[in-house]
Structures are given as structure tokens and as C-alpha cells.
Design a protein around this motif. Structure first.
Motif, PDB file in Angstrom:
ATOM      1  N   CYS A   7       0.916  -1.369   0.134  1.00 34.38           N
ATOM      2  CA  CYS A   7       0.049  -0.055  -0.059  1.00 34.38           C
ATOM      3  C   CYS A   7       0.831   1.246  -0.067  1.00 34.38           C
ATOM      4  CB  CYS A   7      -0.740   0.050   1.440  1.00 34.38           C
ATOM      5  SG  CYS A   7      -2.088   1.285   1.475  1.00 34.38           S
ATOM      6  N   ASP A   8       0.503   2.419  -0.268  1.00 32.35           N
ATOM      7  CA  ASP A   8       1.072   3.587  -0.477  1.00 32.35           C
ATOM      8  C   ASP A   8       1.336   4.247   0.865  1.00 32.35           C
ATOM      9  OD1 ASP A   8       2.706   5.866  -1.412  1.00 32.35           O
ATOM     10  OD2 ASP A   8       0.747   6.698  -2.311  1.00 32.35           O
ATOM     11  N   TRP A   9       1.979   3.701   1.683  1.00 30.99           N
ATOM     12  CA  TRP A   9       2.119   4.036   3.082  1.00 30.99           C
ATOM     13  C   TRP A   9       3.094   5.301   3.161  1.00 30.99           C
ATOM     14  CZ3 TRP A   9       6.902   4.254   5.457  1.00 30.99           C
ATOM     15  CH2 TRP A   9       7.861   3.557   5.121  1.00 30.99           C
ATOM     16  N   GLU A  10       3.868   5.411   2.222  1.00 31.79           N
ATOM     17  CA  GLU A  10       4.957   6.571   2.170  1.00 31.79           C
ATOM     18  C   GLU A  10       4.226   7.961   1.704  1.00 31.79           C
ATOM     19  OE1 GLU A  10       7.588   4.417  -0.370  1.00 31.79           O
ATOM     20  OE2 GLU A  10       9.219   4.731   1.052  1.00 31.79           O
ATOM     21  N   GLY A  11       2.943   7.744   1.022  1.00 32.43           N
ATOM     22  CA  GLY A  11       2.205   8.663   0.586  1.00 32.43           C
ATOM     23  C   GLY A  11       1.365   9.367   1.605  1.00 32.43           C
ATOM     24  N   GLN A  12       1.129   8.303   2.256  1.00 36.69           N
ATOM     25  CA  GLN A  12       0.087   8.594   3.351  1.00 36.69           C
ATOM     26  C   GLN A  12       1.017   9.600   4.651  1.00 36.69           C
ATOM     27  OE1 GLN A  12      -1.810   5.329   5.344  1.00 36.69           O
ATOM     28  NE2 GLN A  12      -3.487   5.578   3.977  1.00 36.69           N
ATOM     29  N   LEU A  13       2.337   9.013   4.600  1.00 37.26           N
ATOM     30  CA  LEU A  13       3.067   9.530   5.661  1.00 37.26           C
ATOM     31  C   LEU A  13       3.360  10.981   5.273  1.00 37.26           C
ATOM     32  CD1 LEU A  13       4.897   8.438   8.009  1.00 37.26           C
ATOM     33  CD2 LEU A  13       6.785   8.059   6.346  1.00 37.26           C
ATOM     34  N   GLU A  14       3.536  11.299   4.191  1.00 36.37           N
ATOM     35  CA  GLU A  14       3.800  12.564   3.527  1.00 36.37           C
ATOM     36  C   GLU A  14       2.495  13.567   3.675  1.00 36.37           C
ATOM     37  OE1 GLU A  14       5.721  15.490   2.805  1.00 36.37           O
ATOM     38  OE2 GLU A  14       6.724  13.731   2.609  1.00 36.37           O
ATOM     39  N   SER A  15       1.223  12.949   3.576  1.00 39.40           N
ATOM     40  CA  SER A  15       0.151  13.597   3.887  1.00 39.40           C
ATOM     41  C   SER A  15       0.157  14.242   5.373  1.00 39.40           C
ATOM     42  CB  SER A  15      -1.089  12.800   3.758  1.00 39.40           C
ATOM     43  OG  SER A  15      -1.136  12.613   2.438  1.00 39.40           O
ATOM     44  N   LEU A  16       0.417  13.058   6.129  1.00 37.08           N
ATOM     45  CA  LEU A  16       0.314  13.549   7.545  1.00 37.08           C
ATOM     46  C   LEU A  16       1.344  14.454   7.983  1.00 37.08           C
ATOM     47  CD1 LEU A  16      -0.106   9.687   8.927  1.00 37.08           C
ATOM     48  CD2 LEU A  16      -1.662  11.454   9.147  1.00 37.08           C
ATOM     49  N   ARG A  17       2.460  14.393   7.557  1.00 37.06           N
ATOM     50  CA  ARG A  17       3.595  15.340   8.122  1.00 37.06           C
ATOM     51  C   ARG A  17       3.162  16.670   7.234  1.00 37.06           C
ATOM     52  NH1 ARG A  17       8.543  11.031   7.162  1.00 37.06           N
ATOM     53  NH2 ARG A  17       8.723  10.322   9.135  1.00 37.06           N
ATOM     54  N   GLY A  18       2.538  16.762   6.104  1.00 38.77           N
ATOM     55  CA  GLY A  18       2.196  18.191   5.723  1.00 38.77           C
ATOM     56  C   GLY A  18       1.254  18.643   6.531  1.00 38.77           C
ATOM     57  N   VAL A  19       0.295  18.003   7.018  1.00 41.98           N
ATOM     58  CA  VAL A  19      -0.717  18.591   7.808  1.00 41.98           C
ATOM     59  C   VAL A  19      -0.301  18.937   9.348  1.00 41.98           C
ATOM     60  CG1 VAL A  19      -1.667  16.716   9.028  1.00 41.98           C
ATOM     61  CG2 VAL A  19      -3.363  18.593   8.404  1.00 41.98           C
ATOM     62  N   VAL A  20       0.808  18.455   9.752  1.00 41.64           N
ATOM     63  CA  VAL A  20       1.332  18.890  11.016  1.00 41.64           C
ATOM     64  C   VAL A  20       2.049  20.160  10.804  1.00 41.64           C
ATOM     65  CG1 VAL A  20       3.359  18.430  12.686  1.00 41.64           C
ATOM     66  CG2 VAL A  20       1.868  16.493  11.728  1.00 41.64           C
ATOM     67  N   ARG A  21       2.691  20.173   9.588  1.00 41.32           N
ATOM     68  CA  ARG A  21       3.248  21.668   9.338  1.00 41.32           C
ATOM     69  C   ARG A  21       2.208  22.702   9.148  1.00 41.32           C
ATOM     70  NH1 ARG A  21       6.782  18.539   6.038  1.00 41.32           N
ATOM     71  NH2 ARG A  21       5.411  18.590   4.216  1.00 41.32           N
ATOM     72  N   GLU A  22       0.991  22.507   8.535  1.00 43.36           N
ATOM     73  CA  GLU A  22       0.061  23.461   8.284  1.00 43.36           C
ATOM     74  C   GLU A  22      -0.390  23.632   9.617  1.00 43.36           C
ATOM     75  OE1 GLU A  22      -1.310  24.686   5.343  1.00 43.36           O
ATOM     76  OE2 GLU A  22      -0.748  23.521   3.832  1.00 43.36           O
ATOM     77  N   LEU A  23      -0.641  22.855  10.704  1.00 45.59           N
ATOM     78  CA  LEU A  23      -1.439  22.961  11.733  1.00 45.59           C
ATOM     79  C   LEU A  23      -0.493  23.857  12.766  1.00 45.59           C
ATOM     80  CD1 LEU A  23      -3.281  19.947  12.275  1.00 45.59           C
ATOM     81  CD2 LEU A  23      -4.428  21.942  11.963  1.00 45.59           C
ATOM     82  N   LEU A  24       0.894  23.365  12.552  1.00 43.07           N
ATOM     83  CA  LEU A  24       1.696  24.339  13.354  1.00 43.07           C
ATOM     84  C   LEU A  24       1.819  25.904  13.010  1.00 43.07           C
ATOM     85  CD1 LEU A  24       4.607  21.612  14.032  1.00 43.07           C
ATOM     86  CD2 LEU A  24       2.803  22.565  15.679  1.00 43.07           C
ATOM     87  N   ALA A  25       1.640  25.890  11.704  1.00 45.73           N
ATOM     88  CA  ALA A  25       1.792  27.269  11.132  1.00 45.73           C
ATOM     89  C   ALA A  25       0.428  28.137  11.546  1.00 45.73           C
ATOM     90  CB  ALA A  25       1.797  27.325   9.543  1.00 45.73           C
ATOM     91  N   THR A  26      -0.772  27.242  11.434  1.00 45.72           N
ATOM     92  CA  THR A  26      -1.870  28.005  11.963  1.00 45.72           C
ATOM     93  C   THR A  26      -1.845  28.314  13.447  1.00 45.72           C
ATOM     94  OG1 THR A  26      -3.110  26.426  10.236  1.00 45.72           O
ATOM     95  CG2 THR A  26      -4.454  27.402  11.997  1.00 45.72           C
ATOM     96  N   ALA A  27      -1.361  27.485  14.247  1.00 47.59           N
ATOM     97  CA  ALA A  27      -1.331  27.842  15.690  1.00 47.59           C
ATOM     98  C   ALA A  27      -0.367  28.905  15.882  1.00 47.59           C
ATOM     99  CB  ALA A  27      -0.920  26.436  16.223  1.00 47.59           C
ATOM    100  N   ALA A  28       0.573  29.381  15.029  1.00 43.91           N
ATOM    101  CA  ALA A  28       1.480  30.312  15.303  1.00 43.91           C
ATOM    102  C   ALA A  28       0.935  31.608  15.014  1.00 43.91           C
ATOM    103  CB  ALA A  28       2.614  29.936  14.589  1.00 43.91           C
ATOM    104  N   THR A  29       0.037  31.491  14.021  1.00 44.81           N
ATOM    105  CA  THR A  29      -0.571  32.794  13.668  1.00 44.81           C
ATOM    106  C   THR A  29      -1.748  33.349  14.329  1.00 44.81           C
ATOM    107  OG1 THR A  29      -2.113  31.789  12.096  1.00 44.81           O
ATOM    108  CG2 THR A  29       0.009  32.364  10.979  1.00 44.81           C
TER     109      THR A  29
END
Lengths: 406, 116
Positions: B94-116
Motif C-alpha cells: 500500500c502507498d504508506w509513504e504517500g500517507q506519511l507525507e500527507s500526515l507530515r504535511g498537515v502537521v506543518r500546516e497546523l503548526l503554522a496555523t497555531a503560530a498565527t
């Protein structure tokens, strides 16, 4: 020889039995969110619990009565109802959290849903408290709990904390907007470590084992070395979470997340060891909390009590135990996640600490109960400081809980 | 009164930042769990039981975050990451690496949202 074996067993069981779901939750979150900046709270709580456990053990050994017995005798039944009722509420959260911890431990080992494991956990506790002798309940899970020492192995496997992290021991890094959460976790750690149920359980245990003046050495060694070593496992969890979870912004908001530290260090063996540690420590704490409730209620109302007695010889003691377990099961099923329950339980325990601890000031100076074993000046000063700390923690715990919104 | 005063003095974060940080922590834990499983550092049982908890936590946090105004990119990342939580790739095929990228991407987005 027998005396030394008894001391060694006491130390080992206190070490292995120190960590419960409350201590794991608060330690994991503390490390993940504030590095080593809350180790001081764990050490302060440990110092307080060492002193209090030594005092309750001494009181039971010399007077031949439990802390609950003496509270009721000295202050009257109406007064006794205050610590009893507040303790029953706090213990409800803790017991439900421990059922959740057991269920999550089982789920992590089997892959099943933790929700389905909660009734199994409660059933296991009912069977054990119904049938097992006190020695097995006290020593079994606590000795297995020595598996928590592997938290230190994981830290060494990772090469130990970096100097920058060590610096947070005395210079905590608190980001803007996180002060309330920092202080709440400090209060929750103190609530988790200075658990009144532990004092009631310990003094009743001393009576179950028929301690006398000759047991004062065992009491001191168990309190000092056992609790001291035990707290190092909680400190290890703070360090491990600070090393592994904090850099990845993992907030340790569930017990499952806290085990990732062990997996990063020791691979799948580490994660399995964490699941076993969680299962065993939660089981030990659930047994202690259930028994402490049975002891408190029975001793308060003057009923027959004792784990060594057959259920037919102490029917009301056993009925209270089973009824309380069932209510806690209901809380575990309909309540929030076990980690949140543990934090709530720790915060509520912090709130009621003065009620449970203030009587120590009078009781430990009462020659009618303690003869020449009453507190000295240093012990009295320490008790006053602990009670003062309990008042401060009680005053701030709920406002901080509301502010930090865990 | 104490709670309101201390909140106003900056002792605690605004609700939006709290929720974003909480969700980032959960998604980050999910990413770490998925990576550890495929690196052989975690048993499949451990991962399965963990994802059950992550789904429960994320559902509540994501609902809360969506009630605030967040960037469109963050909305999209949340959709992908939530899908990864619902059906995580535990098998190598299964494309677990794609999922990993999605999860890490949303972490970056959410941390940026928390900081603003």
C-alpha cells in the motif's frame, strides 16, 4: 535473614508499584511539552510522599490502627465523612483511568479495540480482589512493575539527553500562552504522586501484615528507598518523552503516544515492553485503589474488613469493593479517554489534598497513638510545608485545568 | 474570575491555537507510528490499537478547527490526513509513504496555523 528479605521485598514492591496511569500520563505530557522543566515537581512530590508514607506506616505499626481508624477516632465520624467522600470521588476517576490503562495495555499487545477490553479489565480486578490473598495483590503486580526500569535502558540506548535538553531542568522553556498548562501539569504531577489512596492502602496493608514497633525499620526502608527508586522510573519517562516526542511535536495526549519513546529506542521489543508496563502498573494501581476504597469505607463505618478474610467473614467490605468497581467501570465506559481521566483524577486529587493531609499535623504528635515515636521538629516542619503546598496546589488546580483545557 | 483574568494576561493560548496544536500532535504521532511500523520498530498490533486512539482524538480536534477560518491549503491537507487515519496502510504494498507525507504535511500546516 527474614527481616532483610522483608525489607528487600518492600523496596522492590514500592519501586515497581510507584508508577500508575496518573504518573505515566503526567510524566509523558510533561516531557513532551516542557522537556525536563517539570522534573522538579516529580522530585518534590516524591519527597512529600516518602515522608507521608513513613508517617502512616509508623502510625499503623505503633498504634495498631490504620490512618482511617485514627482519623475517625480522633476527629469523630462526621469529620471522617469529609475526607472519605472526597476521596471516593477522586478515586473514581483514578480507578476508571486505571481500567482504561489496563485496556489500552491489552489492546497494544493484541491489536483489539481498547473499548472492548475495559469490561475485561474490570472483571479481572473483581476476580482478584475477591479471591487473591493480600500478599499476592501487594507484591505480584508491583514486582512485575519493575519492567518500568526498562525506561532507563531506553534512555541509555538513545545516548542520553543532549546538554541543551539537560539545561531545561533549571531553565524550563515555556512558550508564550503555555504558562497555565505548565502550572497545571505541575499541580497534576503533585496530585498524581501524593495520592491519598496510597496512604490509606499503605496503612491498611501494615495492619494486614500485622506490623509492630519491630517493623519500623522495614517501614523506613520501604518508604525511603522504594518510593525513591520508584520515582526514578517516572523521571525516566519524562526524559524519554522529552528526547523522542518533543522534537516531533507529539503532545502525548494519549497513552499510546507515550510508548513511541520506547519504540524509538528499542524497536518493537521496546513498544511491547511499554504495553506490558502499562498493563501491569495499571493493574497494580487498580487493585490498590479498589482495596483502599473498601478499607476506607469499612474502617469508617466500623465494619469487618480485610483481604485475608473470606468474603463471608467481611461481606460489607467485599460488597463495597465490587459495587465501587462496577461504578468505576461505568465511568470508564462513558467517560473520556483514560489519559484525560487520569489528568482529571490527578487535578481533583490535588484539590482534596489538604483535607487528607492536614490531620497529619495533629495525629503525628499525639502520644496516645504514637508514644515516643511522635514526630520530631524536623518532621513537623516538613509536614507543615507539605500541608501548605497542598493548600496552594488545591487552590490553583481547577482554575488551571479550565485555562489549559487538556 | 481567576480563569478570565489569567486568560486575558496571556497565560493560556486562544482556543484556535490550542486546537491546532493538539491536532498537530495527534497527526504527528500517527506519522511516527506509521513510519515505525514500516521500519520494523513497532508491532502491527501496537499500530492498530494506536490508530484507533488517533482517529478518536483527531475527529474531535478537526471538527473544532474547521469551525475557525483556516487557509484552504490547510483544509485540503486535513482531508488527506484524516483519510490516512481512517484507512492507514499497514501493508508494504500500500502507498504508506504517500500517507506519511500527507500526515507530515498537515502537521506543518497546523503548526503554522497555531503560530498565527
Amino acid at each position: 535473614m527474614k527481616k532483610w528479605l522483608s525489607i528487600a521485598l518492600g523496596i522492590l514492591t514500592a519501586t515497581g508499584g510507584f508508577v500508575d496511569v496518573g504518573a505515566m500520563s503526567t510524566a509523558g505530557q510533561a516531557g513532551a511539552k516542557f522537556g525536563l522543566g517539570l522534573v522538579w515537581a516529580m522530585l518534590l512530590g516524591t519527597l512529600a510522599i516518602i515522608l507521608l508514607v513513613e508517617m502512616t506506616g509508623r502510625l499503623a505499626a505503633v498504634s495498631g490502627k490504620t490512618y482511617a481508624d485514627v482519623l475517625r477516632e480522633r476527629f469523630g465520624f462526621k469529620f471522617y465523612l469529609v475526607p472519605l467522600s472526597s476521596d471516593l470521588i477522586a478515586n473514581m476517576f483514578l480507578l476508571a483511568a486505571d481500567f482504561g490503562g489496563m485496556a489500552i495495555g491489552l489492546a497494544l499487545l493484541t491489536g483489539a479495540s481498547w473499548h472492548t477490553m475495559v469490561p475485561l479489565a474490570a472483571l479481572a480486578i473483581v476476580i482478584v480482589v475477591w479471591r487473591a490473598p493480600f500478599g499476592l495483590i501487594e507484591n505480584g503486580p508491583a514486582l512485575l512493575g519493575l519492567v518500568t526500569l526498562t525506561f532507563w535502558v531506553a534512555i541509555f540506548a538513545l545516548g542520553g539527553p543532549k546538554p541543551q535538553l539537560v539545561q531545561t531542568l533549571w531553565q524550563p522553556e515555556i512558550e508564550p500562552g503555555h504558562l497555565a498548562e505548565y502550572l497545571f501539569l505541575a499541580a497534576a504531577i503533585l496530585g498524581a504522586v501524593i495520592s491519598p489512596y496510597l496512604l490509606f492502602f499503605y496503612s491498611s496493608g501494615a495492619r494486614e501484615e500485622r506490623w509492630s514497633r519491630r517493623s519500623l525499620g522495614v517501614n523506613r526502608a520501604t518508604a525511603l528507598l522504594g518510593m525513591g527508586f520508584g520515582s526514578t522510573t517516572a523521571v525516566a519517562l519524562i526524559i524519554l518523552s522529552a528526547m523522542v516526542l518533543a522534537p516531533q511535536h507529539i503532545g502525548a495526549t494519549s497513552l499510546q503516544e507515550i510508548g513511541l519513546g520506547m519504540s524509538a529506542a528499542l524497536g518493537s521489543v521496546g513498544s511491547t515492553l511499554f504495553a506490558i508496563a502499562l498493563l501491569v502498573t495499571a493493574t497494580g494501581a487498580a487493585l490498590e485503589v479498589s482495596l483502599a476504597v473498601g478499607y476506607n469505607v469499612s474502617q469508617g463505618f466500623g465494619w469487618e474488613w480485610g483481604e485475608e478474610k473470606l468474603p463471608a467473614e467481611a461481606p460489607r467490605f467485599n460488597l463495597v469493593l465490587i459495587g465501587y468497581v462496577l461504578v468505576a467501570l461505568l465511568v470508564a465506559i462513558i467517560g473520556p479517554d483514560p489519559l484525560q481521566l487520569a489528568l482529571l483524577g490527578s487535578a481533583f486529587t490535588a484539590l482534596i489534598l489538604p483535607i487528607a493531609l492536614a490531620p497529619f499535623l495533629l495525629l503525628m504528635n499525639d502520644r496516645e497513638y504514637l508514644g515516643k515515636e511522635v514526630n520530631g521538629t524536623a518532621a513537623n516542619i516538613a509536614t507543615i510545608l507539605i500541608v501548605a503546598l497542598a493548600f496552594v496546589v488545591a487552590a490553583v488546580s481547577i482554575p488551571l485545568l479550565l485555562l489549559s483545557g487538556p | 474570575l481567576i480563569v478570565t483574568s489569567l486568560g486575558a494576561c496571556g497565560w493560556s493560548q486562544p482556543a484556535r491555537a490550542q486546537l491546532a496544536e493538539e491536532a498537530a500532535g495527534t497527526f504527528s504521532a500517527a506519522a511516527a507510528t506509521l513510519a515505525a511500523l514500516h521500519e520494523g520498530k513497532l508491532t502491527r498490533q501496537y499500530a492498530a490499537a494506536s490508530f484507533e486512539a488517533f482517529r478518536e482524538q483527531a475527529t474531535a480536534a478537526v471538527e473544532g478547527i474547521r469551525s475557525f477560518l483556516i487557509p484552504e491549503t490547510a483544509e485540503q491537507s486535513l482531508d488527506w490526513a484524516t483519510a490516512a487515519l481512517r484507512a492507514p496502510c499497514f501493508d508494504p504494498g500500500c502507498d504508506w509513504e504517500g500517507q506519511l507525507e500527507s500526515l507530515r504535511g498537515v502537521v506543518r500546516e497546523l503548526l503554522a496555523t497555531a503560530a498565527t
